[in-house]
Write an enzyme that holds these catalytic residues in place. Structure first.
Site, PDB file in Angstrom:
ATOM      1  CG  HIS A  83      -0.528  -2.306  -7.561  1.00  0.00           C
ATOM      2  ND1 HIS A  83       0.410  -2.883  -8.389  1.00  0.00           N
ATOM      3  CD2 HIS A  83      -0.108  -2.565  -6.311  1.00  0.00           C
ATOM      4  CE1 HIS A  83       1.353  -3.467  -7.659  1.00  0.00           C
ATOM      5  NE2 HIS A  83       1.050  -3.294  -6.404  1.00  0.00           N
ATOM      6  CG  ASP A 123      -1.842  -1.190   1.310  1.00  0.00           C
ATOM      7  OD1 ASP A 123      -2.351  -1.617   0.259  1.00  0.00           O
ATOM      8  OD2 ASP A 123      -2.001  -1.719   2.420  1.00  0.00           O
TER       9      ASP A 123
END
Length: 339
Positions: free
Chosen positions: A43, A13
């Site tokens: 993503h 992240d």
């Protein structure tokens, strides 16, 4: 032409998607290959204010000229794969994507086991995407491979051959990693990790290139690291502090709220060292210093933001070459020619 790898330096992240998408559009690579675990990593990319989330295909899909490849080390969930072909149809990905015929397949039974296993899903906090059980089957040599799935036949290729041939021909190759260094099966916070190694070396192996063929390794860090699920997080702040700072985020795959912490310089230095970082990318600088939002010239960054970048460079020992100052692709400072 060179090849370079982009990997996460924390617990995933970190904003790799936005960095990869920028590089894909700016540098115009001929080929973009994805390594990593599989569909347990998501993503997100903002393109023209629209958010695109991918779990299977390369995040560099926005570069319409590039061949998109999924390396042999990546687990493939056919359901997710075909969903993303539809989700990204405006980018003509179906005409450009190839899956290595040696990719192992995530089956429904893998997902059910992942979601119902008290240790994996309960204690470790896995995503439930089936990656751990599928990789276990691969290690036991009983997993199905992409070449066994008829529906995938039109997309099958030898990714390692394509990547190496492209390098031989002088083409530019961008290789994407997933997750982050802290989730590596070998070097992360075991047992609260993913089901394989996530360092740059492993990502190179996933797509079939040797270490001598990698020119640069870009390790991505977030100004305020985050973590989803259980596991050690030495610099974690309280939820109340995160809310006070406006640092409320949710995982792309799970939707779970992310734990937030302060930047860990010692961890970042170790991560950069083991990944062989030649340059760093720093994301969400605008969260650290709100006056930095949207700045695209390093010399115009406010003092607080600039001092933070300089401290990272000094304590980690690697230049910060790419800096994200907002969510859009154009919110970036590219210092690659100046550091």
């Amino acid at each position: 032409m060179p090849s370079y790898i982009v990997v996460g330096g924390q617990w995933g992240d970190e904003g790799k998607g936005s960095i990869i998408a920028y590089l894909a559009l700016k540098d115009e690579p001929d080929l973009i290959a994805r390594g990593g675990v599989g569909t347990n990593a998501g993503h997100s990319v903002f393109i023209n204010s629209r958010k695109y989330a991918v779990r299977q295909l390369p995040t560099g899909f926005a570069q319409r000229k590039a061949r998109l490849l999924v390396g042999a080390g990546v687990l493939v969930d056919p359901e997710v794969f075909f969903h993303e072909l539809e989700h990204l149809k405006d980018f003509n990905v179906a005409e450009r994507v190839g899956i290595d015929h040696r990719c192992a397949i995530i089956e429904e039974r893998h997902k059910q086991l992942d979601m119902t296993n008290g240790y994996l899903h309960g204690k470790i906090g896995t995503t439930g995407s089936g990656c751990g059980p599928a990789n276990a089957d691969r290690a036991m040599r009983r997993a199905k491979l992409a070449r066994d799935i008829k529906e995938l036949e039109p997309y099958l290729t030898d990714v390692a051959a394509e990547v190496n041939d492209a390098l031989d021909d002088g083409e530019l190759v961008l290789v994407e990693g997933t997750q982050g260094f802290g989730l590596s099966l070998y070097y992360g916070t075991y047992p609260y990790v993913t089901s394989k190694d996530t360092t740059a070396s492993a990502i190179a192996s996933d797509v079939g290139i040797g270490p001598t063929r990698v020119d640069d390794v870009i390790v991505v860090f977030k100004s305020f690291p985050t973590r989803v699920g259980a596991g050690p997080f030495p610099t974690e702040m309280s939820r109340e502090e995160a809310e006070r700072l406006g640092l409320i985020e949710y995982g792309t795959v799970t939707g779970r709220r992310r734990r937030v912490g302060w930047f860990d310089f010692d961890f970042a230095r170790y991560s950069a060292k083991l990944n062989g970082a030649t340059m760093l990318a720093l994301t969400m600088l605008d969260k650290y210093d709100r006056e930095a939002f949207g700045v695209t010239d390093y010399d115009k960054l406010p003092r607080k933001a600039r001092e933070f970048v300089e401290e990272i460079e000094e304590r980690v020992g690697v230049p910060v070459a790419l800096i994200k100052t907002g969510p859009e692709l154009e919110h970036i400072i590219d210092r690659r020619g100046n550091v």
